[in-house]
Motif scaffolding. Structure first.
Motif, short mmCIF file in Angstrom:
data_model
loop_
_atom_site.label_atom_id
_atom_site.label_comp_id
_atom_site.label_asym_id
_atom_site.label_seq_id
_atom_site.Cartn_x
_atom_site.Cartn_y
_atom_site.Cartn_z
N TYR A 125 4.01 14.00 -23.04
CA TYR A 125 4.11 13.05 -22.08
C TYR A 125 3.06 13.17 -20.67
N ARG A 126 2.79 14.51 -20.56
CA ARG A 126 2.02 15.06 -19.10
C ARG A 126 0.61 14.26 -19.01
N ARG A 127 0.17 14.12 -19.95
CA ARG A 127 -1.34 13.21 -19.75
C ARG A 127 -0.96 11.80 -19.26
N ALA A 128 0.19 11.35 -19.79
CA ALA A 128 0.27 9.87 -19.47
C ALA A 128 0.87 9.77 -17.98
N LEU A 129 1.72 10.74 -17.57
CA LEU A 129 2.39 11.04 -16.32
C LEU A 129 1.04 11.27 -15.18
N GLY A 130 -0.04 12.00 -15.60
CA GLY A 130 -1.03 12.26 -14.83
C GLY A 130 -1.74 10.98 -14.66
N LEU A 131 -2.21 10.24 -15.53
CA LEU A 131 -2.97 8.95 -15.60
C LEU A 131 -2.19 8.09 -14.93
N LEU A 132 -0.88 7.80 -14.94
CA LEU A 132 0.00 6.86 -14.07
C LEU A 132 -0.20 7.14 -12.62
N ALA A 133 -0.33 8.60 -12.37
CA ALA A 133 -0.54 9.25 -10.85
C ALA A 133 -1.89 8.66 -10.55
N PHE A 134 -2.91 8.65 -11.32
CA PHE A 134 -4.36 8.11 -11.04
C PHE A 134 -4.37 6.70 -10.66
N TYR A 135 -3.62 6.16 -11.69
CA TYR A 135 -3.75 4.67 -11.57
C TYR A 135 -2.96 4.20 -10.34
N TYR A 136 -1.91 4.49 -9.86
CA TYR A 136 -1.53 4.26 -8.77
C TYR A 136 -2.14 4.72 -7.50
N GLU A 139 0.98 -1.20 -0.07
CA GLU A 139 0.04 -0.16 0.05
C GLU A 139 0.82 1.06 -0.11
N HIS A 140 1.74 1.09 0.69
CA HIS A 140 2.65 2.44 0.96
C HIS A 140 3.52 2.66 -0.40
N LEU A 141 4.21 1.41 -0.81
CA LEU A 141 4.93 1.68 -2.20
C LEU A 141 3.96 2.18 -3.38
N LEU A 142 2.65 1.92 -3.45
CA LEU A 142 1.84 2.31 -4.45
C LEU A 142 1.72 3.80 -4.33
N GLY A 143 1.49 4.02 -3.16
CA GLY A 143 1.40 5.72 -2.65
C GLY A 143 2.39 6.32 -3.14
N ILE A 144 3.69 5.97 -2.92
CA ILE A 144 4.72 6.54 -2.99
C ILE A 144 4.93 6.83 -4.83
N TRP A 145 4.55 5.78 -5.27
CA TRP A 145 4.85 6.01 -6.90
C TRP A 145 3.75 6.98 -7.31
N ALA A 146 2.50 7.26 -6.75
CA ALA A 146 1.54 8.18 -7.09
C ALA A 146 2.08 9.38 -7.00
N LEU A 147 2.67 9.40 -5.67
CA LEU A 147 3.30 11.06 -5.63
C LEU A 147 4.23 11.36 -6.41
N ARG A 148 5.09 10.36 -6.71
CA ARG A 148 6.12 10.67 -7.86
C ARG A 148 5.50 11.05 -9.09
N PHE A 149 4.67 10.32 -9.61
CA PHE A 149 4.18 10.69 -10.86
C PHE A 149 3.37 12.04 -10.70
N LEU A 150 2.81 12.26 -9.69
CA LEU A 150 2.08 13.51 -9.62
C LEU A 150 3.35 14.81 -9.59
N CYS A 151 4.30 14.68 -9.13
CA CYS A 151 5.52 15.55 -9.08
C CYS A 151 5.87 15.78 -10.41
N LEU A 152 6.15 14.45 -10.96
CA LEU A 152 6.66 14.62 -12.51
C LEU A 152 5.84 15.27 -13.56
N GLY A 153 4.33 14.94 -13.19
CA GLY A 153 3.50 15.55 -14.03
C GLY A 153 3.65 17.27 -14.11
N LEU A 154 3.70 17.70 -12.79
CA LEU A 154 3.89 19.26 -12.57
C LEU A 154 5.41 19.78 -12.94
N LEU A 155 6.26 18.93 -13.16
CA LEU A 155 7.55 19.24 -13.53
C LEU A 155 7.54 19.59 -15.10
N VAL A 156 6.65 18.99 -15.47
CA VAL A 156 6.87 19.30 -17.02
C VAL A 156 6.92 20.86 -17.57
#
Length: 219
Positions: free
Chosen positions: A82-93, A51-68
């Motif tokens: 690639y911003r849309r993909a990063l955002g959707l990956l964050a949502f999936y996680y 559960e924790h590791l999935l949450g960490i990756w969600a947070l990472r993809f949120l940050c990457l999406g806003l870094l674009v």
């Protein structure tokens, strides 16, 4: 000042393949952690760790999406495709993180879930983040962009409060301010703080370009 880096741009005909590769690579950590959890490779408490590791990756993809946007504005690195993909990956996680919490952690016992929400503010923040991410994920397509027009940009500014509640969720769940939460707090301040000063930066860039164009025309 913007710095232009001499990075080769990917031809547009290869972008769809690159985006699909990003999805595949982005989902690999979650699949790997699922395998570890299923085979006893996550230690004493595999459900919590998963559960924790999935949450960490969600947070990472949120940050990457806003870094674009800062990368494009300040360093001329254009990853907007690639911003849309990063955002959707964050949502999936986030969705997977929430599903593990509901099913494996709480066993779909809703009295336990409700009690957990009322006792632990960080779970409220997490659910608020999921609720705000849902309309962003549902409108992350070209049809929604055309249908909503300028309202699409307004709606997708929800990504900013999503990041705030995600970091609060993470920090409060940790119950202590160690190095990892401090790093994500710093990233959040930088990414959202840039949005506050971005209009000034972009106005100065436009003024410099206009002045350069005037000098060139006068020669």
């Amino acid at each position: 000042m913007a710095f232009a880096l001499p990075l080769p741009s990917l031809p547009k005909r290869y972008q769809p393949a690159a985006i699909w590769a990003l999805y595949i690579l982005g989902l690999c950590p979650g699949l790997w952690y699922f395998y570890l959890a299923a085979t006893g490779g996550l230690g004493f408490n595999p459900v919590k760790d998963f559960e924790h590791l999935l949450g960490i990756w969600a947070l990472r993809f949120l940050c990457l999406g806003l870094l674009v946007t800062p990368l494009r504005d300040l360093f001329n690195i254009n990853l907007i495709a690639y911003r849309r993909a990063l955002g959707l990956l964050a949502f999936y996680y986030v969705l997977a993180h929430f599903a593990v919490y509901l099913t494996l952690d709480r066993g779909l016992v809703f009295s336990s879930i409700i009690g957990d929400v009322l006792r632990r503010p960080y779970i409220m923040f997490g659910m608020a983040g999921l609720a705000m991410l849902l309309p962003l994920a549902l409108t992350s397509n070209r049809w929604s962009i055309r249908k909503l027009g300028s309202r699409w940009n307004t709606l997708h500014k929800l990504a900013y409060p999503v990041l705030i509640v995600a970091v609060l969720h993470f920090v409060l769940a940790r119950k202590s301010l160690t190095l990892e939460p401090a790093v994500y707090i710093t990233l959040t301040i930088l990414l959202l703080g840039y949005r506050l000063i971005r209009p000034t930066i972009m106005a100065r860039r436009r003024a410099r370009r206009a002045a350069t164009a005037s000098r060139t025309a006068a020669r």
